[in-house]
Design an enzyme around this catalytic site. Structure first.
Site, short mmCIF file in Angstrom:
data_model
loop_
_atom_site.label_atom_id
_atom_site.label_comp_id
_atom_site.label_asym_id
_atom_site.label_seq_id
_atom_site.Cartn_x
_atom_site.Cartn_y
_atom_site.Cartn_z
N TYR A 122 39.46 28.56 18.99
CA TYR A 122 38.75 28.94 17.75
C TYR A 122 39.98 27.28 16.64
CZ TYR A 122 37.06 30.56 13.83
OH TYR A 122 36.12 30.74 12.59
N LYS A 161 46.76 32.27 8.51
CA LYS A 161 47.38 34.00 8.66
C LYS A 161 48.69 34.45 7.96
CE LYS A 161 44.25 34.62 11.22
NZ LYS A 161 43.61 33.66 12.78
N ASP A 215 47.25 23.99 16.73
CA ASP A 215 46.87 24.84 15.69
C ASP A 215 48.04 25.91 15.91
OD1 ASP A 215 44.92 26.58 14.48
OD2 ASP A 215 43.47 26.36 15.30
C1 LIG Z 1 41.93 32.69 12.59
C2 LIG Z 1 42.18 31.47 13.19
C3 LIG Z 1 41.35 30.16 12.62
C4 LIG Z 1 40.76 30.17 11.23
O1 LIG Z 1 41.52 30.63 9.60
P1 LIG Z 1 40.58 31.30 8.79
O2 LIG Z 1 41.54 31.08 8.01
O3 LIG Z 1 39.77 32.55 9.22
O4 LIG Z 1 39.70 29.84 8.05
C5 LIG Z 1 41.66 28.88 12.62
N1 LIG Z 1 42.53 28.45 13.58
C6 LIG Z 1 42.67 29.91 14.42
C7 LIG Z 1 43.97 29.02 15.81
C8 LIG Z 1 42.65 30.74 13.78
O5 LIG Z 1 43.24 32.14 14.86
#
Ligand SMILES: *Cc1c(COP(=O)(O)O)cnc(C)c1O
Length: 425
Positions: free
Chosen positions: A144, A267, A239
């Site tokens: 994701y 995060k 990411d």
């Molecule tokens: C949570 C998450 C996102 C998205 O971040 P948001 O602040 O919810 O837009 C992208 N990549 C990873 C790996 C994530 O865990």
């Protein structure tokens, strides 16, 4: 436990907010029942609107690595808020947090702050396309990267549990520029590159997957990706929205000793306020506006309130030399306890863990990619989730989510959790 007030609040919310929530996974759709409304939180505990006390293994989906309402973070926010929350001009604190982040994370010279992980990943891919002059990207099934169009192709957690891996509204044109690979399968990546010579701008991945449960990279997988990227003039994007400032000061790059070209954050970096960021070496970052041609902007990006929270968080992580080790030891302890319980029950299970990220899969075979993650017994997970909740242990309401541990958890909390698992299983 009673959830009367939570249910009433949810029904009220559902009249005004689609599905009652502002982010789908909160709605409990994949486990059934109504979501729980939290009134306040402190340390490792959540307190809900019905007066229940819950040990929290979600930690706001990662940011609260120090525990909820940490005094240094909260005080930084309060003091900053008194001075005004946004000016639309540069402020000194942006440089302070940028300097600190660049000093903590390997292989980056400059960082740009945005408002979410979604924005960070979306902008990182645009930058990679602008820099390389190529258009296609490779992403992995089950990873994701936020909800921007290019990524909503087999996108893990929320998207899987809602059965809409390819969301309506994403155009065919966009979808065809996203090539899908299997996590931990380097031969598959090489085949895709061979079939799209000189067309691929970047490979983006979660260096430890956390959105199909926790899935560690196989030994050598990240390095092999680095090698194929170098051989084909492709940028490697880590990411690290979930892993950054969680697995180590320098995130997965440091833990696995593999360099990414662009790194995305979210995060933890915001200390609980809406913050994302992306970073790279000068050569790449200087391609961004206003220095370079790739456009990216944000009215509230780098606002003082968010930067104060993020800075207080990073300062704490930077100065507490033992924190990542402590988090790992607590998670190892939980892992060993859960393993012992599950083995004694003769239930098929796999536990995956990297540092303070851990997930229990009710699956017999090793969980190494999206397909093996999907093989888990979802009914068993639902029952497990609700039974644990009744014991005061709050894990994510989806079989495809990682549990995050925070530093505020005590060994007594972990023992309570293990005992609750023993009771409910
Ligand atoms: C949570 C998450 C996102 C998205 O971040 P948001 O602040 O919810 O837009 C992208 N990549 C990873 C790996 C994530 O865990």
């Amino acid at each position: 436990m009673a959830y009367k007030r939570s249910s009433a609040l949810f029904h009220e919310a559902s009249q005004y907010i689609p599905g009652g929530v502002n982010s789908p996974v909160r709605a409990f759709k994949s486990v059934g029942g109504d979501p729980i409304y939290i009134k306040e939180a402190k340390g490792a505990y959540l307190y809900d609107e019905d007066g229940n006390e819950l040990i929290d293994y979600i930690n706001s989906w990662g940011p609260m690595i120090l525990g909820h309402a940490h005094s240094k973070v909260i005080n930084a926010i309060i003091e900053k808020a008194k001075l005004g929350t946004s000016f639309g001009t540069p402020t000194e604190i942006e440089t302070e947090i940028a300097r600190l982040a660049v000093s903590m994370v390997p292989n980056i010279d400059k960082i740009r702050f945005v408002n979410s992980g979604t924005e960070a990943c979306m902008s990182a891919v645009r930058l990679a396309r602008g820099f390389t002059g190529k258009e296609k990207i490779i992403k992995f099934a089950g990873c994701y990267h936020g909800h921007s169009d290019s990524f909503l192709i087999q996108a893990g957690s929320g998207a899987i549990t809602f059965g809409s891996p390819n969301s309506p509204g994403v155009t065919k044109g966009t979808a065809q520029d996203t090539l899908l690979a299997n996590y931990n399968d380097i031969e598959n990546v090489k085949d895709i590159i061979a079939a799209n010579t000189n067309e691929i701008a970047c490979i983006i991945l979660e260096p430890v997957a956390g959105n199909m449960g926790c899935i560690p990279p196989k030994e050598g997988f990240l390095q092999e990706l680095r090698n194929v990227c170098d051989a084909n003039n492709i940028l490697l994007i880590f990411d690290e929205v979930m892993t950054g400032f969680r697995l180590a000061k320098g995130g997965a790059q440091e833990l696995f000793n593999v360099a990414a070209d662009i790194v995305c954050f979210g995060k933890v970096i915001g200390g609980g306020l809406p913050v994302g960021a992306f970073a790279a070496r000068n050569e790449i970052m200087n391609f961004l506006a206003p220095l370079g041609p790739v456009y990216q902007a944000g009215t509230l990006s780098g606002n003082p309130l968010a930067m104060a929270a993020g800075l207080a968080m990073l300062q704490e992580l930077n100065t507490d030399v033992d924190i990542f080790n402590r988090l790992k030891e607590k998670t190892d302890y939980l892992h060993a306890g859960l393993r012992k319980v599950l083995e004694s029950k003769e239930i098929d299970f796999t536990i995956n863990q990297v540092g303070s990220m851990i997930s229990v899969h009710f699956a017999k075979e090793a969980v190494v990619d999206f397909n093996s993650a999907k093989a888990g017994d979802n009914q068993q997970f639902k029952d497990f989730f609700h039974a644990l909740l009744a014991e005061g242990v709050y894990i994510a309401p989806s079989a495809y989510e990682t549990w995050f541990l925070c530093d505020a958890l005590t060994y007594e909390d972990l023992d309570k959790t293990i005992e609750a698992c023993n009771k409910v299983l």
